[in-house]
Design an enzyme around this catalytic site. Structure first.
Site, PDB file in Angstrom:
ATOM      1  N   ASP A 203     129.106 124.336 -60.126  1.00  0.00           N
ATOM      2  CA  ASP A 203     129.558 122.991 -59.784  1.00  0.00           C
ATOM      3  C   ASP A 203     129.948 122.859 -58.315  1.00  0.00           C
ATOM      4  OD1 ASP A 203     131.770 124.706 -60.211  1.00  0.00           O
ATOM      5  OD2 ASP A 203     133.090 122.991 -60.459  1.00  0.00           O
ATOM      6  N   GLU A 204     130.008 121.620 -57.877  1.00  0.00           N
ATOM      7  CA  GLU A 204     130.643 121.191 -56.629  1.00  0.00           C
ATOM      8  C   GLU A 204     130.137 121.926 -55.382  1.00  0.00           C
ATOM      9  OE1 GLU A 204     134.912 119.505 -58.192  1.00  0.00           O
ATOM     10  OE2 GLU A 204     134.837 121.613 -57.599  1.00  0.00           O
TER      11      GLU A 204
END
Length: 859
Positions: free
Chosen positions: A536-537
């Site tokens: 993620d991210e």
């Protein structure tokens, strides 16, 4: 583990900590105060704050001999519009520093104020600076001493402009009066109306009569159920003091019988059970050992709370028949031990609690930007460097982890929570303990972002081996492109937390770690078949100025854009993990592509390839979970608005936690409609209405793709066991209800007003059950947990105190002389005339209490 320091950096810092005695002693006389000036600034949703430094010593601070380092909840800092004596600047992550400007002078007996501004308003005391320390420099600019600030104060947030996030914040302040008004929707229920088992069983039929369980009873268990029998015996001893005899034979005489057989409830066989308490004894029949285990948890739940608080030789159990099976086979909790470390003992206690509430998966988040928490054979730097945080004299360039979340300048500071890791033996013990309680531990190695601890550890390894002349070995597990000039800022404000996707050593490192973890599972008698890859991210801008990434794009023109390198990485990683026969779990991004304009789209490439995305985003991309389920992905729902335990219960500045996605209380954990999430989330984190028009709803045929739910405890603001438990309890109980209990009737009601009435009726019963049964038991269960009790609601009208509580059944005690309420203070039962300074607390039957509040506690 204290022998595994990053030796070179550690001894350098140690010499500074023990250096120049005079500046060290003088620095202790510097008082630092921090104040949030306002969130109503010229910057939309921005803030203004100020430091005040008072020099009570003899040493003069000038414009070259000091800097003040600290952590604070990461936010971009803006350039000062007016000249200041010193400058506050962001370094990396949540690491900041204040440096003097030209002409700065703070002589003995003087004070000075430094103002600064930033984006993202601040409303919590847990957002304030923490872990402050001075670094003092000699005449040549070299660090000569490090001193932690001994006298630091954060001024309270008492005004509206400190408690709201600017003019766009529409969330009402959590005042005593608002609590009172909200609590009027609840009413006290009698014991016969309470929920007897949490989470609710599918079917429960009470009979007429009572069984007295005492030392005359024997626990009989069938083949393969010795583990369950032993655990039941241990738990019953804690409430009776009796050592129950265990026999692996057919029952005779007074019996608690544990057996497996053909059990199916609502068409579900796995983990299903039947529990029968009658005049003959107790019978638990499970479809499998897990079903028997969950039947045992229901039996223990039926033991009166009074027996937990005051154990007695016998237990009175009402006759009852229970038929039960879970709604979702995947019921999980995620625990982040990387941001702030939790001990092995804390994890084991937590596994006991998860088991009691029928949670069967545990995502253990042992790697992050701020910490690597698991010993890996052959890669000692992962824990020597990644398992600790300390001052980094060279800033971001040092192959060490700098202070985060108030961990301070010293590694392995016993008063902090930044350093620590699990040995192989620790991890194997955790795995075995979980297995006995039918909990599957899922490990996670988050790549390609959130990887700073791994990156810095492998840079330390690289440097060591290069000094030894071993260039080939040095590059074997290196994770970065050393010529990468990309500029980015991650969600947690890191500038250097993304691995290179263009070098083979990155993938080799990942495989090495997975293989070593797999060996630990084998030592625990388990097979590693599920792995969480994070994913993620990854910040915009990553890989845009990396020569290795540019070469990769040149060789693979179909990738087209650096934005798609994350999907490329996941594809290559998946190929390698598939060879290990692993099911791959990951955050939602693992199943997404980015369009040229940055919009996330389902990636069809991984459908049907044992890839399970976890969906947290129901606030910025409202229908993402629906779209991925509709696209054919098996999904785990972990909606931020419902299941993020680290998000604060409310906007009270003293209530700890984050709030970027929502304020999340126990009711939000309990009130969740998994197949129509729009039914229970109505506003943004700023309290503004959400618009669901035109969004994709979950198709009926896609419901089978929701394999389960997960709650999350991210630990940026969580320090130690007590805070971990406070944040999570009683939220965990609401989550357990959503994950196990059958579909609630209100989930299918389309009319919002009618649905909300039905939700409130169900919530009132659950809230009563928390107050009268569940919470007092938590005070002693497994040695006792640090759960949260809500503040009373209260108003004073015409000299008359009116008070109520969020969980009916808790008692309210009050004083009128400004003293702290105790269990002996007057009990509030009805409106009462008062004068003076009124203070109130809520109490439960175990004697635990809330914080103290007053009817005028918020202005």
């Amino acid at each position: 583990m204290r022998n595994f320091f990053c030796l070179t950096a550690f001894f350098a810092v140690l010499s500074l900590l023990n250096g120049c005695k005079s500046s060290k002693n003088e620095a202790k006389e510097i008082t630092v105060t921090w104040e949030l000036v306002s969130n109503f600034t010229d910057v939309p949703n921005g803030f203004e704050a100020r430091f005040n430094l008072v020099n009570n010593g003899e040493m003069t601070l000038d414009d070259k001999n000091w800097a003040l380092f600290f952590n604070m909840s990461p936010r971009p800092i803006l350039a000062n519009k007016t000249p200041q004596p010193a400058t506050v600047q962001h370094i990396n992550g949540d690491w900041y520093k204040m440096t003097p400007n030209a002409g700065f002078s703070l002589a003995s007996g003087k004070s000075i104020e430094v103002r600064y501004t930033g984006t993202e308003a601040i409303i919590k005391l847990t957002d304030a600076p923490m872990g402050l320390y001075f670094v003092f420099y000699d005449k040549d600019g070299k660090e000569e001493n490090i001193v932690e600030v001994a006298n630091f104060q954060v001024l309270p947030f008492v005004r509206k402009d400190q408690q709201l996030r600017g003019k766009d914040d529409q969330v009402p302040l959590h005042t005593a009066a608002k609590r009172y008004q909200d609590n009027l929707a609840l009413n006290l229920l009698g014991a016969d109306q309470l929920q007897k088992i949490v989470p609710s069983p599918v079917k429960m039929t009470a009979g007429a009569g009572t069984l007295t369980l005492d030392k005359n009873y024997t626990i009989y268990y069938g083949t393969g159920l010795e583990n369950e029998a032993k655990l039941l015996s241990q738990k019953l001893k804690s409430v009776t003091g009796t050592d129950f005899t265990l026999k692996n034979t057919a029952p005779t005489g007074p019996a608690i019988s544990l057996q497996t057989g053909a059990v199916s409830v609502n068409g579900v066989a796995k983990e299903a059970y039947k529990l029968d308490i009658n005049a003959k004894g107790v019978t638990i029949t499970g479809s499998d050992a897990a079903g028997v285990f969950y039947g045992i948890q229901s039996l223990l739940a039926l033991v009166p709370t009074e027996n937990y608080l005051k154990p007695a030789a016998s237990v009175a159990l009402g006759f009852v028949q229970v038929e039960d099976a879970p709604r979702f086979q995947f019921r999980s909790m995620h625990l982040d031990v990387s941001r702030n470390f939790q001990t092995k003992e804390t994890v084991l206690r937590w596994l006991d609690l998860l088991a009691f509430y029928k949670i069967n998966h545990f995502l253990l988040y042992t790697t992050e930007d701020e910490g690597w928490r698991l010993e890996i054979d052959g890669l000692p730097e992962l824990t020597q460097v990644g398992g600790q945080r300390q001052h980094a004299p060279g800033g971001m360039a040092d192959p060490v982890l700098h202070p985060s979340y108030g961990s301070g300048p010293k590694a392995y500071d016993d008063t902090k929570h930044g350093s620590g890791f699990y040995t192989k033996a620790d991890f194997i013990e955790i795995l075995k303990y979980a297995k006995e309680r039918h909990i599957k531990v899922i490990p996670e190695l988050n790549f390609p972002g959130h990887a700073r601890a791994a990156i810095k550890s492998m840079e330390a390894r690289y440097n060591r081996l290069m000094k030894e002349g071993k260039e080939k070995e040095a590059n074997e597990y290196r994770l970065i492109d050393p010529d990468d000039k990309s500029e980015y800022l991650s969600a947690q404000a890191y500038k250097d937390n993304v691995v290179s996707v263009g070098r083979e050593s990155t993938y080799r490192f990942y495989e090495k770690v997975v293989d070593e973890i797999s060996k630990m599972y084998a030592e625990a008698g388990l097979k590693l078949d599920t792995f969480h890859v994070g994913g993620d991210e990854v910040a915009e801008g990553a890989w845009t100025k990396s020569p290795q990434a540019a070469q990769l794009l040149k060789e693979n023109p179909s990738i087209k854009d650096p934005k798609n390198l994350q999907a490329y990485f996941m594809g290559k990683l998946l190929e390698r993990l598939e060879k290990r026969n692993l099911t791959i779990h990951g955050w939602e991004e693992v199943a997404l592509l980015k369009s040229p304009d940055g919009k996330y789209l389902p990636n069809p490439a991984f459908v049907g390839k044992k890839v399970v995305p976890y969906i947290w985003n129901n606030i910025y991309d409202l229908d993402l979970g629906n779209r991925l389920a509709n696209a054919g992905y098996p999904v785990v729902l972990c909606n931020v608005t419902n299941f993020y335990f680290d998000l604060a219960y409310n906007n009270d500045p003293q209530e700890p936690g984050l709030y970027w996605g929502a304020f999340v209380d126990t009711r939000a954990n309990w009130a969740f409609a998994p197949f129509d999430m729009f039914k229970t989330t109505y506003t943004t984190s700023m309290g503004q209405p959400l618009n669901f028009a035109g969004l994709e709803k979950m198709k009926p045929e896609a419901r089978k793709n929701v394999i389960g739910l997960e709650s999350q405890l991210w630990c940026e603001t969580v320090k130690g066991r007590d805070m971990m438990e406070y944040y999570s309890l009683p939220k965990l109980l609401g989550f357990a209800e959503s994950a196990w209990a059958a579909e609630r009737s209100w989930e299918t009601i389309e009319n919002r007003e009618t649905r909300e009435k039905a939700i409130q009726t169900g919530w009132n019963r659950f809230a009563n059950s928390l107050a009268q049964r569940e919470l007092p038991r938590l005070a002693v269960l497994n040695g006792g947990y640090n759960y949260r009790l809500p503040l009373p609601g209260a108003i004073v009208e015409n000299g008359q105190l009116k008070a109520n509580i969020e969980y009916p059944g808790l008692s309210i005690r009050y004083t009128t002389d400004g003293s702290e309420p105790t269990a002996e203070s007057p009990l509030y039962t009805a409106p009462v005339n008062v004068s003076g300074k009124v203070k109130l607390k809520s109490f439960d039957a175990a004697g635990r209490s809330s914080r103290t509040m007053s009817p005028d506690d918020v202005k």
